[in-house]
Design an enzyme around this catalytic site. Sequence first.
Site, short mmCIF file in Angstrom:
data_model
loop_
_atom_site.label_atom_id
_atom_site.label_comp_id
_atom_site.label_asym_id
_atom_site.label_seq_id
_atom_site.Cartn_x
_atom_site.Cartn_y
_atom_site.Cartn_z
N ARG A 258 0.88 -1.20 0.06
CA ARG A 258 -0.11 -0.17 0.08
C ARG A 258 0.99 1.11 0.05
NH1 ARG A 258 0.37 1.88 5.16
NH2 ARG A 258 0.53 0.19 6.69
N HIS A 262 -1.98 3.38 6.36
CA HIS A 262 -3.03 2.28 6.58
C HIS A 262 -4.33 2.78 6.60
CE1 HIS A 262 -4.36 -1.49 8.67
NE2 HIS A 262 -5.07 -0.77 9.36
N TYR A 272 7.43 3.91 10.29
CA TYR A 272 7.82 2.43 10.26
C TYR A 272 8.20 1.93 8.87
CZ TYR A 272 2.76 2.27 9.09
OH TYR A 272 1.69 2.45 8.14
#
Length: 359
Positions: A258, A262, A272
């Site tokens: 992606r 999120h 991250y």
Amino acid sequence: MKRTIEKLENEFETFQILNEDGEVVNADAMPDLSDEDLQELMRRMVYARILDQRSIALNRQGRLGFYAPTAGQEASQLGSHFAMEKEDFLLPGYRDVPQLIFHGLPLYQAFLFSRGHFHGNQMDNVNAVSPQIIIGAQITQTAGVALGMKKRGKQNVALTYTGDGGASQGDFYEGMNFAGAFKAPAIFVVQNNRYAISVPVEKQSAAKTVAQKAVAAGIEGIQVDGMDVLAVYTATKEARERAINGEGPTLIETLTYRYGPHTMAGDDPTRYRTEDDENEWSKKDPLIRFRKFLENKGLWSEEKENEVIESAKEEIKAAIKKADEQPKQTVTDLISIMHEELPANLKEQMEEYKEKESK
């Protein structure tokens, strides 16, 4: 035991048809799709990319509620859905709104779903349920729907999606085990986009692949290049054929990515994910790969793509306008559709809120 596991893991090689340059590297696996089918696949992926861009903008404007970006996962989502029939049953996760739209849900209702409006969850004449918010819960639901189809003698399948994080849930194992035990016509697609919100897939499981988890359930498992729309389509098509032939369910792991956060609810992927990681996956963009393939066949052009983009923008504009025109949701609206005959406590609440809403 260590050698046994290593041998098993090495058997799950990534299935691919197109490489990153849009070149066919597995001619024997090429699906039997017409030129029109290939163009339609590209149209859907371009449409989904524009829908994602506009949905993010609408979310930032406060015109949409919950939204999970989809850019980068178009091949995984729409390649698999393209192998479905209209009478097959779709059980999407919260990121799988594009499949739901192409399965028949009007776009304005998808926008209402994002806003939490009950009409966005009413699947009239669509063989689907609302996108599942609870991680992995759709896996057990799919096992039940598929078993119901088998008992009714239907030649259809139930197909569901979750992410790599969903494969770490108890429902994931229970659903696959149940479906495998009854040879239910189910297809479980795990879109391994590398991060369950923020946790790298390597920290979620000691297993080298998600696909190998099919072995414990006694069902078929395959790992697919999730940025290759033809590979995803072919794997899903074959899984569907096995299912309706009574050969049981299949677990499909699509290796995808992606490009966005999120969800739009405050996630910051830069905390991250590394820049090198993002650069590597940007080169695998499913739209670029498939565009090159089609252009080499003389089936796609910049002009054709621009037509799709402009058409998508107009459809989105009309759909958000229709969503805006829907009556605002009230508490009494919700209570009135909860039961055929309201129990005493809800009757009391109905009267209480009727009075509040009349003021």
